[in-house]
Design a protein around this motif. Structure first.
Motif, PDB file in Angstrom:
ATOM      1  N   ASP A 159       0.820  -1.212   0.000  1.00 53.16           N
ATOM      2  CA  ASP A 159       0.000   0.000   0.000  1.00 53.16           C
ATOM      3  C   ASP A 159       0.851   1.257   0.000  1.00 53.16           C
ATOM      4  O   ASP A 159       0.356   2.336  -0.334  1.00 53.16           O
ATOM      5  N   ALA A 160       2.113   1.122   0.396  1.00 49.65           N
ATOM      6  CA  ALA A 160       3.056   2.240   0.352  1.00 49.65           C
ATOM      7  C   ALA A 160       4.466   1.682   0.421  1.00 49.65           C
ATOM      8  O   ALA A 160       4.681   0.559   0.899  1.00 49.65           O
ATOM      9  N   ASN A 161       5.416   2.449  -0.075  1.00 46.60           N
ATOM     10  CA  ASN A 161       6.821   2.074   0.012  1.00 46.60           C
ATOM     11  C   ASN A 161       7.619   3.297   0.463  1.00 46.60           C
ATOM     12  O   ASN A 161       7.556   4.357  -0.171  1.00 46.60           O
ATOM     13  N   TYR A 162       8.353   3.116   1.558  1.00 48.32           N
ATOM     14  CA  TYR A 162       9.207   4.185   2.087  1.00 48.32           C
ATOM     15  C   TYR A 162      10.621   3.934   1.588  1.00 48.32           C
ATOM     16  O   TYR A 162      11.181   2.839   1.810  1.00 48.32           O
ATOM     17  N   THR A 163      11.208   4.918   0.927  1.00 46.02           N
ATOM     18  CA  THR A 163      12.482   4.691   0.251  1.00 46.02           C
ATOM     19  C   THR A 163      13.603   5.609   0.731  1.00 46.02           C
ATOM     20  O   THR A 163      14.581   5.827   0.019  1.00 46.02           O
ATOM     21  N   GLU A 164      13.489   6.139   1.963  1.00 43.81           N
ATOM     22  CA  GLU A 164      14.522   7.025   2.488  1.00 43.81           C
ATOM     23  C   GLU A 164      15.769   6.263   2.941  1.00 43.81           C
ATOM     24  O   GLU A 164      16.777   6.866   3.299  1.00 43.81           O
ATOM     25  N   PHE A 165      15.696   4.961   2.955  1.00 42.08           N
ATOM     26  CA  PHE A 165      16.894   4.142   3.139  1.00 42.08           C
ATOM     27  C   PHE A 165      16.782   2.952   2.176  1.00 42.08           C
ATOM     28  O   PHE A 165      15.709   2.644   1.669  1.00 42.08           O
ATOM     29  N   GLY A 166      17.906   2.292   1.934  1.00 41.52           N
ATOM     30  CA  GLY A 166      17.888   1.134   1.039  1.00 41.52           C
ATOM     31  C   GLY A 166      17.551  -0.126   1.804  1.00 41.52           C
ATOM     32  O   GLY A 166      16.396  -0.510   1.953  1.00 41.52           O
ATOM     33  N   LYS A 167      18.572  -0.756   2.351  1.00 41.54           N
ATOM     34  CA  LYS A 167      18.346  -1.965   3.124  1.00 41.54           C
ATOM     35  C   LYS A 167      18.251  -1.631   4.611  1.00 41.54           C
ATOM     36  O   LYS A 167      18.687  -0.568   5.059  1.00 41.54           O
ATOM     37  N   ALA A 168      17.662  -2.537   5.388  1.00 45.20           N
ATOM     38  CA  ALA A 168      17.626  -2.424   6.846  1.00 45.20           C
ATOM     39  C   ALA A 168      17.660  -3.829   7.422  1.00 45.20           C
ATOM     40  O   ALA A 168      17.072  -4.759   6.846  1.00 45.20           O
ATOM     41  N   HIS A 169      18.329  -3.976   8.542  1.00 43.48           N
ATOM     42  CA  HIS A 169      18.350  -5.293   9.170  1.00 43.48           C
ATOM     43  C   HIS A 169      17.063  -5.569   9.929  1.00 43.48           C
ATOM     44  O   HIS A 169      16.593  -6.708   9.982  1.00 43.48           O
ATOM     45  N   ASN A 170      16.505  -4.538  10.530  1.00 42.32           N
ATOM     46  CA  ASN A 170      15.374  -4.770  11.430  1.00 42.32           C
ATOM     47  C   ASN A 170      14.543  -3.502  11.524  1.00 42.32           C
ATOM     48  O   ASN A 170      15.010  -2.418  11.174  1.00 42.32           O
ATOM     49  N   ILE A 171      13.320  -3.650  12.026  1.00 45.16           N
ATOM     50  CA  ILE A 171      12.477  -2.499  12.288  1.00 45.16           C
ATOM     51  C   ILE A 171      11.826  -2.658  13.648  1.00 45.16           C
ATOM     52  O   ILE A 171      11.404  -3.756  14.039  1.00 45.16           O
ATOM     53  N   VAL A 172      11.780  -1.557  14.381  1.00 47.48           N
ATOM     54  CA  VAL A 172      11.223  -1.521  15.733  1.00 47.48           C
ATOM     55  C   VAL A 172      10.129  -0.464  15.740  1.00 47.48           C
ATOM     56  O   VAL A 172      10.299   0.599  15.126  1.00 47.48           O
ATOM     57  N   ILE A 173       9.030  -0.727  16.413  1.00 49.34           N
ATOM     58  CA  ILE A 173       7.926   0.231  16.459  1.00 49.34           C
ATOM     59  C   ILE A 173       7.490   0.455  17.896  1.00 49.34           C
ATOM     60  O   ILE A 173       7.297  -0.506  18.655  1.00 49.34           O
ATOM     61  N   ASN A 174       7.337   1.717  18.272  1.00 53.05           N
ATOM     62  CA  ASN A 174       6.700   2.073  19.532  1.00 53.05           C
ATOM     63  C   ASN A 174       5.249   2.426  19.213  1.00 53.05           C
ATOM     64  O   ASN A 174       4.969   3.508  18.681  1.00 53.05           O
ATOM     65  N   GLU A 175       4.343   1.512  19.525  1.00 53.72           N
ATOM     66  CA  GLU A 175       2.944   1.719  19.172  1.00 53.72           C
ATOM     67  C   GLU A 175       2.309   2.842  19.977  1.00 53.72           C
ATOM     68  O   GLU A 175       1.276   3.390  19.583  1.00 53.72           O
ATOM     69  N   ASP A 176       2.907   3.203  21.109  1.00 50.08           N
ATOM     70  CA  ASP A 176       2.375   4.318  21.901  1.00 50.08           C
ATOM     71  C   ASP A 176       2.589   5.652  21.195  1.00 50.08           C
ATOM     72  O   ASP A 176       1.742   6.549  21.284  1.00 50.08           O
ATOM     73  N   SER A 177       3.716   5.797  20.526  1.00 48.66           N
ATOM     74  CA  SER A 177       4.049   7.088  19.912  1.00 48.66           C
ATOM     75  C   SER A 177       3.748   7.147  18.426  1.00 48.66           C
ATOM     76  O   SER A 177       3.622   8.236  17.852  1.00 48.66           O
ATOM     77  N   GLY A 178       3.672   5.976  17.768  1.00 47.54           N
ATOM     78  CA  GLY A 178       3.478   5.977  16.325  1.00 47.54           C
ATOM     79  C   GLY A 178       4.747   6.281  15.553  1.00 47.54           C
ATOM     80  O   GLY A 178       4.700   6.840  14.457  1.00 47.54           O
TER      81      GLY A 178
END
Length: 403
Positions: A159-178
């Motif tokens: 539904d969307a693609n974020y391209t401000e970086f190329g590869k990433a090893h991992n992603i972390v999300i704080n659901e409280d802050s968004g």
């Protein structure tokens, strides 16, 4: 009179069928295909865990695929539970509301090329997917689309693609802050790359933190632990190859290091997780078993004072298998332990320096060697008690503690 009685019988039968169907759809059908009996569940060594079902890796990712990370999503509208499973070729979406009969609803192919590393997290009914595939960026997928899959398995588009970086090893999300934090990217020296995902399909770059260099994994929380100096702040705990770093990322334009800590026999500082009261942080080192010939090791830090964290204890498991990702639910620490499968460790007496294994199920049958096979990740947070296990060689296993 007979016609009236017959009509009543038909109504009762229809009511019974409808009730049964409702029960099936509610996820309350928890009969395992392979209960743990005499130490085995369909050939998998076990203690206190049943094997609900299994979907092989070639079904999820195609011929030659390997499994990697995983996460879970509960539909707030229907209560259905879904496994989100990374493979080397795609992200696979599985309806596991009936855990004994999971359904592969579809896959989202990699954004560029295949990779052994793919990571998935969720926020506001969307999945956010990164990979170490070159140029991959971050895919965003609206999970509510899974409600209306007519002919599974489908091949989805993002539904969307974020391209401000190329590869990433991992992603972390704080659901409280968004906010999402991509780590191990080609930006900010591999440190966390901040992304505002409050509008999930319109992610916005929000800065980053480069001072402590490469971050392999992290946990980010809105802090409510014992150190009142930091109450309400957004705190990142990074596992940064050779140390653990604690950073205040409340102000995205001015992140501030709070402290760092290392430990003896560092192999590769890999991933860690807070206890629920935020007093302790449980860390896994991915290659200490290889480098130092020890059994699976969890290092525990006392984080009562974030400005002065201290070593508390270490726990050695019963095998020499490599520990990978671990998470805390209540008084249990669940660890994806590669060739030794999923291990559950009782941490109710952690303050006294006591951790005791309480159960396990081994998704990798051949051995418990110090090798990169078997259970990569687990998702133990479903209200039902069912757990997702993503296995490099085996694919998706759905397991749960035995009744």
């Amino acid at each position: 009179m007979k016609l009236i009685l017959r009509a009543l019988v038909i109504l009762l039968v229809l009511f019974s069928v409808n009730c049964s169907d409702d029960d099936d759809n509610s996820g309350n059908n928890q009969t395992a295909n392979f209960p743990c009996v005499n130490g085995f569940a369909n050939g998998h060594p076990c203690n206190g865990f049943d094997l609900m079902s299994h979907i092989p890796i070639d079904v999820l990712g195609g011929d030659g695929a390997e499994g990697n990370d995983s996460w879970g999503w509960t539909d707030p509208q229907t209560g259905k539970e879904y496994a989100l499973v990374g493979t080397s070729t795609n992200a696979a979406f599985v309806d596991m509301t009936d855990p004994a009969n999971p359904v592969l609803l579809g896959v989202l192919p990699t954004a560029t090329v295949n990779s052994d590393w793919r990571d998935i997290k969720t926020y506001n009914n969307h999945a956010f997917i990164v990979s170490e595939a070159a140029g991959h960026g971050m895919q965003v997928f609206d999970l509510t689309r899974l409600r209306n899959v007519a002919n599974p398995p489908e091949t989805f588009t993002a539904d969307a693609n974020y391209t401000e970086f190329g590869k990433a090893h991992n992603i972390v999300i704080n659901e409280d802050s968004g906010f999402a934090y991509a780590v191990g990217t080609t930006t900010f020296s591999g440190g966390p790359h901040f992304i505002n995902i409050q509008n999930p399909t319109s992610p916005i770059a929000a800065g980053g933190y480069a001072d402590d260099a490469y971050s392999h994994d992290a946990q980010v929380v809105t802090y409510n632990g014992p150190d009142t100096d930091h109450t309400g702040k957004e705190i990142l705990i990074g596992s940064n190859e050779n140390e653990v770093v604690i950073v205040d990322v409340s102000d995205k334009d001015n992140p501030v290091q709070i402290s760092t800590i290392d430990y003896s026999n560092i192999g590769y500082t890999h991933q860690g997780w807070f206890t629920e009261n935020m007093e302790y942080f449980l860390l896994g080192d991915e290659v200490d078993e290889i480098d130092f010939g020890i059994n699976s090791r969890t290092i525990v830090f006392d984080f009562t004072d974030l400005d002065d964290p201290v070593f508390h204890m270490e726990y050695l498991g019963p095998t020499a298998a490599i520990d990978h990702n671990g998470y805390v639910v209540g008084n249990t620490f669940y660890v994806a332990n590669y060739t030794a499968g999923v291990r559950a460790v009782d941490i109710s007496n952690i303050a006294s320096g006591i951790m005791v294994e309480s159960g396990f199920i081994d998704t990798y049958i051949p051995n418990d060697n110090t090798a990169f096979n078997g259970a990569w990740n687990i998702y133990p947070f479903f209200a039902s008690g069912n757990m997702v296990v993503s296995d490099i060689d085996g694919g998706l296993f759905i397991v749960r503690p035995s009744e």
